[in-house]
Design a protein around this motif. Structure first.
Motif, PDB file in Angstrom:
ATOM      1  N   THR A 240       0.815  -1.216   0.000  1.00  0.00           N
ATOM      2  CA  THR A 240       0.000   0.000   0.000  1.00  0.00           C
ATOM      3  C   THR A 240       0.845   1.260   0.000  1.00  0.00           C
ATOM      4  O   THR A 240       0.540   2.223  -0.705  1.00  0.00           O
ATOM      5  CB  THR A 240      -0.921   0.002   1.247  1.00  0.00           C
ATOM      6  OG1 THR A 240      -1.660  -1.211   1.260  1.00  0.00           O
ATOM      7  CG2 THR A 240      -1.890   1.175   1.222  1.00  0.00           C
ATOM      8  N   TYR A 241       1.905   1.231   0.791  1.00  0.00           N
ATOM      9  CA  TYR A 241       2.599   2.490   1.032  1.00  0.00           C
ATOM     10  C   TYR A 241       3.958   2.645   0.351  1.00  0.00           C
ATOM     11  O   TYR A 241       4.401   3.753   0.118  1.00  0.00           O
ATOM     12  CB  TYR A 241       2.772   2.695   2.539  1.00  0.00           C
ATOM     13  CG  TYR A 241       1.459   2.908   3.245  1.00  0.00           C
ATOM     14  CD1 TYR A 241       0.829   4.144   3.189  1.00  0.00           C
ATOM     15  CD2 TYR A 241       0.838   1.879   3.941  1.00  0.00           C
ATOM     16  CE1 TYR A 241      -0.384   4.341   3.822  1.00  0.00           C
ATOM     17  CE2 TYR A 241      -0.373   2.069   4.569  1.00  0.00           C
ATOM     18  CZ  TYR A 241      -0.983   3.302   4.507  1.00  0.00           C
ATOM     19  OH  TYR A 241      -2.175   3.496   5.119  1.00  0.00           O
ATOM     20  N   CYS A 242       4.633   1.541   0.118  1.00  0.00           N
ATOM     21  CA  CYS A 242       5.974   1.666  -0.456  1.00  0.00           C
ATOM     22  C   CYS A 242       5.887   1.505  -1.972  1.00  0.00           C
ATOM     23  O   CYS A 242       6.287   0.489  -2.528  1.00  0.00           O
ATOM     24  CB  CYS A 242       6.917   0.642   0.156  1.00  0.00           C
ATOM     25  SG  CYS A 242       7.054   0.818   1.918  1.00  0.00           S
ATOM     26  N   LYS A 243       5.357   2.505  -2.593  1.00  0.00           N
ATOM     27  CA  LYS A 243       5.067   2.420  -4.023  1.00  0.00           C
ATOM     28  C   LYS A 243       6.315   2.277  -4.884  1.00  0.00           C
ATOM     29  O   LYS A 243       6.247   1.837  -6.022  1.00  0.00           O
ATOM     30  CB  LYS A 243       4.300   3.671  -4.468  1.00  0.00           C
ATOM     31  CG  LYS A 243       2.936   3.818  -3.801  1.00  0.00           C
ATOM     32  CD  LYS A 243       1.966   2.748  -4.264  1.00  0.00           C
ATOM     33  CE  LYS A 243       0.586   2.957  -3.676  1.00  0.00           C
ATOM     34  NZ  LYS A 243      -0.263   1.777  -3.807  1.00  0.00           N
ATOM     35  N   GLU A 244       7.433   2.704  -4.345  1.00  0.00           N
ATOM     36  CA  GLU A 244       8.625   2.683  -5.191  1.00  0.00           C
ATOM     37  C   GLU A 244       9.226   1.286  -5.355  1.00  0.00           C
ATOM     38  O   GLU A 244      10.116   1.082  -6.161  1.00  0.00           O
ATOM     39  CB  GLU A 244       9.678   3.620  -4.631  1.00  0.00           C
ATOM     40  CG  GLU A 244      10.184   3.200  -3.285  1.00  0.00           C
ATOM     41  CD  GLU A 244      10.758   4.381  -2.531  1.00  0.00           C
ATOM     42  OE1 GLU A 244      11.947   4.371  -2.281  1.00  0.00           O
ATOM     43  OE2 GLU A 244      10.006   5.307  -2.227  1.00  0.00           O
ATOM     44  N   PHE A 245       8.726   0.313  -4.574  1.00  0.00           N
ATOM     45  CA  PHE A 245       9.240  -1.034  -4.722  1.00  0.00           C
ATOM     46  C   PHE A 245       8.401  -1.828  -5.714  1.00  0.00           C
ATOM     47  O   PHE A 245       7.177  -1.768  -5.685  1.00  0.00           O
ATOM     48  CB  PHE A 245       9.293  -1.735  -3.370  1.00  0.00           C
ATOM     49  CG  PHE A 245      10.257  -1.073  -2.434  1.00  0.00           C
ATOM     50  CD1 PHE A 245      11.622  -1.204  -2.613  1.00  0.00           C
ATOM     51  CD2 PHE A 245       9.803  -0.275  -1.412  1.00  0.00           C
ATOM     52  CE1 PHE A 245      12.514  -0.554  -1.783  1.00  0.00           C
ATOM     53  CE2 PHE A 245      10.688   0.373  -0.569  1.00  0.00           C
ATOM     54  CZ  PHE A 245      12.040   0.230  -0.756  1.00  0.00           C
ATOM     55  N   THR A 246       9.097  -2.561  -6.550  1.00  0.00           N
ATOM     56  CA  THR A 246       8.379  -3.297  -7.583  1.00  0.00           C
ATOM     57  C   THR A 246       7.734  -4.547  -6.995  1.00  0.00           C
ATOM     58  O   THR A 246       8.110  -4.997  -5.903  1.00  0.00           O
ATOM     59  CB  THR A 246       9.335  -3.749  -8.698  1.00  0.00           C
ATOM     60  OG1 THR A 246      10.271  -4.684  -8.125  1.00  0.00           O
ATOM     61  CG2 THR A 246      10.086  -2.585  -9.303  1.00  0.00           C
ATOM     62  N   GLN A 247       6.819  -5.114  -7.748  1.00  0.00           N
ATOM     63  CA  GLN A 247       6.146  -6.328  -7.302  1.00  0.00           C
ATOM     64  C   GLN A 247       7.154  -7.467  -7.168  1.00  0.00           C
ATOM     65  O   GLN A 247       7.048  -8.299  -6.263  1.00  0.00           O
ATOM     66  CB  GLN A 247       5.042  -6.694  -8.303  1.00  0.00           C
ATOM     67  CG  GLN A 247       3.944  -7.564  -7.717  1.00  0.00           C
ATOM     68  CD  GLN A 247       3.222  -6.932  -6.534  1.00  0.00           C
ATOM     69  OE1 GLN A 247       2.962  -5.740  -6.538  1.00  0.00           O
ATOM     70  NE2 GLN A 247       2.934  -7.712  -5.507  1.00  0.00           N
ATOM     71  N   GLN A 248       8.131  -7.451  -8.039  1.00  0.00           N
ATOM     72  CA  GLN A 248       9.154  -8.505  -7.989  1.00  0.00           C
ATOM     73  C   GLN A 248       9.940  -8.432  -6.669  1.00  0.00           C
ATOM     74  O   GLN A 248      10.220  -9.440  -6.027  1.00  0.00           O
ATOM     75  CB  GLN A 248      10.120  -8.323  -9.175  1.00  0.00           C
ATOM     76  CG  GLN A 248      11.168  -9.414  -9.258  1.00  0.00           C
ATOM     77  CD  GLN A 248      12.430  -8.969  -9.992  1.00  0.00           C
ATOM     78  OE1 GLN A 248      12.519  -7.829 -10.448  1.00  0.00           O
ATOM     79  NE2 GLN A 248      13.387  -9.855 -10.094  1.00  0.00           N
ATOM     80  N   TYR A 254       8.738 -11.533   0.575  1.00  0.00           N
ATOM     81  CA  TYR A 254       7.769 -12.309   1.325  1.00  0.00           C
ATOM     82  C   TYR A 254       7.722 -13.787   0.955  1.00  0.00           C
ATOM     83  O   TYR A 254       7.015 -14.550   1.585  1.00  0.00           O
ATOM     84  CB  TYR A 254       6.379 -11.683   1.182  1.00  0.00           C
ATOM     85  CG  TYR A 254       6.276 -10.427   1.994  1.00  0.00           C
ATOM     86  CD1 TYR A 254       6.020 -10.493   3.365  1.00  0.00           C
ATOM     87  CD2 TYR A 254       6.485  -9.194   1.415  1.00  0.00           C
ATOM     88  CE1 TYR A 254       5.967  -9.351   4.133  1.00  0.00           C
ATOM     89  CE2 TYR A 254       6.432  -8.043   2.181  1.00  0.00           C
ATOM     90  CZ  TYR A 254       6.171  -8.119   3.533  1.00  0.00           C
ATOM     91  OH  TYR A 254       6.123  -6.988   4.289  1.00  0.00           O
ATOM     92  N   THR A 255       8.439 -14.166  -0.059  1.00  0.00           N
ATOM     93  CA  THR A 255       8.315 -15.566  -0.449  1.00  0.00           C
ATOM     94  C   THR A 255       9.641 -16.313  -0.501  1.00  0.00           C
ATOM     95  O   THR A 255       9.696 -17.474  -0.162  1.00  0.00           O
ATOM     96  CB  THR A 255       7.645 -15.697  -1.834  1.00  0.00           C
ATOM     97  OG1 THR A 255       8.374 -14.894  -2.756  1.00  0.00           O
ATOM     98  CG2 THR A 255       6.204 -15.247  -1.784  1.00  0.00           C
ATOM     99  N   ASP A 256      10.691 -15.653  -0.871  1.00  0.00           N
ATOM    100  CA  ASP A 256      11.904 -16.397  -1.160  1.00  0.00           C
ATOM    101  C   ASP A 256      13.140 -15.649  -0.642  1.00  0.00           C
ATOM    102  O   ASP A 256      13.521 -14.612  -1.166  1.00  0.00           O
ATOM    103  CB  ASP A 256      12.005 -16.571  -2.685  1.00  0.00           C
ATOM    104  CG  ASP A 256      13.174 -17.459  -3.054  1.00  0.00           C
ATOM    105  OD1 ASP A 256      13.971 -17.786  -2.159  1.00  0.00           O
ATOM    106  OD2 ASP A 256      13.284 -17.816  -4.224  1.00  0.00           O
ATOM    107  N   GLY A 257      13.736 -16.226   0.393  1.00  0.00           N
ATOM    108  CA  GLY A 257      14.900 -15.588   0.994  1.00  0.00           C
ATOM    109  C   GLY A 257      16.053 -15.397   0.026  1.00  0.00           C
ATOM    110  O   GLY A 257      16.693 -14.353   0.005  1.00  0.00           O
TER     111      GLY A 257
END
Lengths: 336, 156
Positions: A240-248, A254-257
């Motif tokens: 919601t808030y950290c728009k500058e980070f891409t979905q990748q 959150y999924t893969d260390g």
């Protein structure tokens, strides 16, 4: 050893902290303690509440005076004064409407004050007295986006992160409300957290670190990592808030260390088993911590940590103890 | 018993330390009259266990205690020509002051880790947090303490 002296001093620390840590032996008790501490925390908040209470009484008397006078059989005012007063009442109709918010606000603070006075000296104060601030926050946010639901602890930490308060910030024309200041001062590193949400957040963070610490290893800590690890921030908040980070990038977090290492930690830190190893950590932590942590890691991670040690060598040159620890870790890594 | 177990990781040694602690308390009280028994007894068992730990570590190492002590080590700046060594009382006073300024979670974690010698895993389990998060928090607290002590000219 240096730690002997400090360890002895820690051993002699004030009994209150030892008793406290003994008493708070579960998550539930910790949550309750945080809640209570938050409530009793701010002397400024208390002062404001007392001041607001005084304002409320004053406003109450002032506003009830015309009503009281107009309903009395005995007229205390001369005819001319009465006319003036009536005129004023008409003329001030709108201002009174506008003042409604202030009055409500005063009522609200006064409520908190009354509750606090009632509860003074009582250890387990109810949640009510802290809610005003949270209500304020919710009200501010509700017009823009629906904030995620948080547990009490996260809600508190949420203050440190400042996301909901960014709306408060905007509504207060670029200035935080006074009651919020104590929270800002006491949360670790909140100064830079103030800046992290929004445009150019990372650049602002780096600038803050540079100003605070100078050109040190601390400036290489990846921002989002630390935030997420430190505050256990839910994914939806970041989205919601950290728009500058891409979905990748968010997916990786959150999924893969290992993917986190690819995306964020190119040469300044390594993510391993839920822990972020930075230059700073290598400088301060015992190498045994890493031996244990890395013993089951992939060769890729081992190599990355080794590269990190190499990069950190120059920094460690200033401190023989760190240098030795770094060297030992490098030797151990080479044998893996 | 738990403090001693955290330090020594050995039941037999811990039991001996606890017995030594009882004996020391028996001999000291009176004339000493501690206001709170838990911190008083805890401090004694902590010291006795650390002495035993030092004795034991001639042969072997307890990973948790070694790591905890090393973490403490990093918090205190090395003595320089400019600064003077401060008496232990002053350091204790500074630590109390430092703890007073910490947020609730940090305060509890610091005391549990460095006074009670709790492991990261037990802290994580106790407070429902991830071990990584606790490591990060404590790492930050240590850096903070280092800066705090340094600003007060405390070094060893």
């Amino acid at each position: 050893m240096r730690y002997d002296k400090l360890n002895e001093s820690i051993g002699n620390m004030d009994s209150q902290y030892i008793l406290l840590a003994d008493e708070i032996d579960s998550k539930e008790k910790l949550d309750a303690y945080i809640k209570q501490n938050r409530k009793n925390f701010s002397p400024i908040y208390k002062m404001l509440s007392v001041a607001a209470c005084a304002v409320l009484i004053f406003c109450g008397i002032t506003l009830s005076l015309p009503w009281f006078s107009s309903n009395q059989e005995v007229d205390f005012l001369a005819p001319t004064q009465k006319e003036d007063r009536n005129e004023n009442i008409v003329a001030e109709d709108n201002p009174m409407e506008e003042d409604k918010y202030d009055q409500n606000e005063s009522l609200y603070y006064a409520d908190a004050t009354a509750s606090e006075v009632e509860n003074e000296g009582v250890e387990n104060i109810t949640q009510d007295t802290t809610m005003p601030m949270e209500d304020d926050m919710t009200d501010s946010v509700s017009d823009t986006v629906d904030p995620p639901t948080y547990s009490e602890e996260k809600e508190f930490l949420f203050y440190g992160l400042k996301i909901p308060y960014s709306d408060v910030y905007v509504q207060n024309k670029g200035k935080y409300p006074e009651w919020f200041e104590p929270y800002r001062d006491t949360m670790y590193n909140t100064k830079w957290m103030d800046e992290i949400v929004g445009e150019n957040a990372f650049a602002k963070y780096q600038m803050y670190v540079k100003e605070t610490y100078g050109e040190s290893i601390f400036s290489y800590e990846p921002l989002l990592y630390n935030l997420i690890l430190y505050y256990d921030i839910p994914r939806e908040t970041v989205e919601t808030y950290c728009k500058e980070f891409t979905q990748q990038e968010i997916n990786a977090l959150y999924t893969d260390g290992d993917a986190v290492n690819e995306v964020f930690c190119s040469d300044c830190a390594v993510y391993c088993n839920g822990y972020l190893i930075t230059w700073g950590d290598l400088a301060f932590d015992d190498e045994n911590v890493y031996k244990s942590m890395l013993s089951s890691s992939s060769p890729n991670i081992i190599e990355r940590v080794y590269q990190l040690c190499l990069k950190a060598e120059n920094f460690f040159a200033e401190d023989p103890l760190c240098q030795q620890a770094n060297l030992q870790l490098m030797q151990w890594l080479q044998n893996q | 018993m738990q403090i001693s177990m955290n330090i020594l990781r050995n039941r037999t040694d811990s039991e001996e330390c606890v017995n030594d602690t009882y004996l020391k308390m028996w001999n000291r009280i009176p004339p000493e009259r501690p206001i709170y028994l838990l911190p008083y007894a805890g401090a004694i068992v902590r010291n006795v266990s650390l002495d035993r730990y030092k004795y034991n570590t001639a042969e072997k190492r307890n990973f948790n205690t070694t790591a905890t002590l090393s973490e403490i080590d990093e918090c205190i700046p090395e003595k320089t020509s400019v600064t003077d060594a401060i008496e232990n009382d002053s350091i204790t006073e500074a630590i109390n002051l430092f703890l007073d300024g910490l947020d609730p979670v940090s305060k509890i974690l610091f005391v549990r880790r460095y006074w009670y010698f709790d492991s990261y895993d037990s802290l994580a389990k106790r407070y429902g947090m991830s071990a990584g998060s606790i490591r990060t928090k404590l790492s930050r607290i240590r850096k903070k303490l280092y800066i705090f002590l340094e600003k007060r000219g405390i070094s060893v």
